[in-house]
Design an enzyme around this catalytic site. Structure first.
Site, PDB file in Angstrom:
ATOM      1  N   ASP A  81       1.082  -1.047  -0.582  1.00 29.09           N
ATOM      2  CA  ASP A  81      -0.029  -0.328  -0.163  1.00 29.09           C
ATOM      3  C   ASP A  81       0.629   1.353   0.064  1.00 29.09           C
ATOM      4  O   ASP A  81       2.045   0.833   0.212  1.00 29.09           O
ATOM      5  CB  ASP A  81      -1.073   0.280   1.472  1.00 29.09           C
ATOM      6  CG  ASP A  81      -2.079   0.933   0.843  1.00 29.09           C
ATOM      7  OD1 ASP A  81      -2.983   0.891   0.041  1.00 29.09           O
ATOM      8  OD2 ASP A  81      -2.858   1.472   1.751  1.00 29.09           O
ATOM      9  N   ASP A 103       1.725   5.432  -4.898  1.00 31.81           N
ATOM     10  CA  ASP A 103       0.907   6.889  -4.390  1.00 31.81           C
ATOM     11  C   ASP A 103       2.056   7.903  -4.847  1.00 31.81           C
ATOM     12  O   ASP A 103       2.273   8.608  -4.234  1.00 31.81           O
ATOM     13  CB  ASP A 103       1.188   6.804  -2.658  1.00 31.81           C
ATOM     14  CG  ASP A 103       0.066   7.905  -2.211  1.00 31.81           C
ATOM     15  OD1 ASP A 103       0.306   8.683  -3.147  1.00 31.81           O
ATOM     16  OD2 ASP A 103      -0.081   8.174  -1.754  1.00 31.81           O
ATOM     17  N   HIS A 179      -7.217   9.772   6.856  1.00 32.40           N
ATOM     18  CA  HIS A 179      -6.213   8.683   6.346  1.00 32.40           C
ATOM     19  C   HIS A 179      -6.497   8.886   8.297  1.00 32.40           C
ATOM     20  O   HIS A 179      -6.076  10.118   8.408  1.00 32.40           O
ATOM     21  CB  HIS A 179      -5.102   9.004   6.439  1.00 32.40           C
ATOM     22  CG  HIS A 179      -4.750   8.118   5.230  1.00 32.40           C
ATOM     23  ND1 HIS A 179      -4.171   9.269   4.072  1.00 32.40           N
ATOM     24  CD2 HIS A 179      -5.138   6.838   4.544  1.00 32.40           C
ATOM     25  CE1 HIS A 179      -4.194   8.347   2.757  1.00 32.40           C
ATOM     26  NE2 HIS A 179      -4.695   6.835   3.320  1.00 32.40           N
ATOM     27  N   GLY A 180      -6.638   8.049   9.109  1.00 28.97           N
ATOM     28  CA  GLY A 180      -5.734   8.332  10.310  1.00 28.97           C
ATOM     29  C   GLY A 180      -6.925   8.091  11.074  1.00 28.97           C
ATOM     30  O   GLY A 180      -8.231   7.432  11.356  1.00 28.97           O
ATOM     31  N   GLY A 212      -9.353   5.634   3.932  1.00 28.47           N
ATOM     32  CA  GLY A 212      -9.184   6.521   5.610  1.00 28.47           C
ATOM     33  C   GLY A 212     -11.229   6.153   5.918  1.00 28.47           C
ATOM     34  O   GLY A 212     -11.648   7.434   5.962  1.00 28.47           O
TER      35      GLY A 212
HETATM   36 ZN   LIG Z   1      -4.201   5.113   2.108  1.00 30.17          ZN
END
Ligand SMILES: [Zn+2]
Length: 291
Positions: A81, A103, A179-180, A212
């Protein structure tokens, strides 16, 4: 059994259910994820991030994931990822990850397209899938105002241009999730732009990936799935299950010094958290031909 991710997308998948792609960092999390998939008799996707690779080592974490996947009673596909390091992504493909995410979404679109295209050429020659990202998925540390947040979202026309130019197999798009962990603990519900998901899918017609998604309401999850999201990354919720169970295990048995006994309830907690997600995403409706 260890399978190529493409085997999970044979037949009619998109619109009906989503695969949770569970992030792992270690042996115990991987054991919990596979135990969950086996209990429900459904396939699983297991992800590893650059951070986890830095922690465990690429070949170490790959061997843990692959060894458990080979022994699993259900199909398990492995994915790398959020790769920024192209050399490492190539190494991962050569090791045997059947899917990797590049990414480079922080770069401008032309550079993102160029880098993604180069990796797709390499990956496809090796038989692996590539997930690209267009638009910018925020982290919970990125505080931006609403108009700035809008600018980070994936534009459907840009997504089409990106997919045509690169040949990616799956696409991560920015549709409002973050995210997170902070949003869960802070009680902030991310606004998910369902209409945008449908518009993107109708143009690109490849499985879309939602990052996310922790803390997103269950009814919203069902809408994102029916609009084209076919993979939903899950990281934070397993981390919370892991760490809360570990704290409890240590305080429940303060004299225990055997890591196997300390970690047993932790594996079980990860398993239960993963089962919740597999049920929530309708994964039980999956009929996989290789099963
Ligand atoms: Zn991600």
């Amino acid at each position: 059994m260890l399978v190529h991710i493409k085997e999970l997308f044979q037949g009619d998948v998109v619109g009906k259910f989503a695969y949770p792609a569970f992030n792992t960092q270690n042996l115990e999390t991987t054991m919990g994820i596979i135990a969950a998939a086996e209990e429900l008799n459904v396939p699983a996707i297991i992800d590893v991030s650059e951070g986890a690779i830095k922690y465990a080592g690429l070949s170490t974490i790959f061997e843990i994931m692959a060894t458990l996947a080979i022994k699993a009673k259900v199909p398990v596909a492995l994915h790398m990822d959020h790769g920024k390091d192209v050399e490492q992504l190539r190494a991962g493909i050569e090791l045997g990850f059947s899917s990797v995410m590049i990414d480079h979404s922080a770069d401008d679109v032309a550079k993102n397209i160029q880098d993604t295209k180069e990796l797709v050429n390499f990956a496809h020659a090796e038989g692996a899938w590539v997930q690209g990202e267009i638009g910018k998925i925020r982290g919970s540390e990125d505080w931006v105002n609403v108009s700035d947040a809008e600018a980070l979202l994936t534009k459907p026309s840009e997504a089409l241009e990106f997919c045509k130019a690169t040949g990616v197999d799956t696409l991560a798009c920015s549709v409002g999730t973050v995210h997170g962990i902070i949003k869960i603990r802070g009680g902030v519900t991310p606004h998910v732009d369902i209409k945008r998901i449908g518009e993107i899918y109708n143009l690109v017609k490849i499985p879309l990936v939602l990052h996310g998604a922790s803390g997103v309401d269950e009814n919203v999850i069902h809408e994102v799935i029916s609009n084209g999201i076919a993979i939903i990354n899950i990281d934070t919720e397993l981390r919370i299950a892991f760490s809360e169970a570990l704290r409890k295990s240590l305080s429940d048995q303060p004299e225990e010094v055997d890591p196997r006994h300390i970690l047993k309830p932790v594996v079980e907690a990860v398993k239960q958290a993963a089962i919740k997600k597999l049920i929530q995403f309708n994964t039980r409706n999956i009929v996989v031909s290789s099963q």
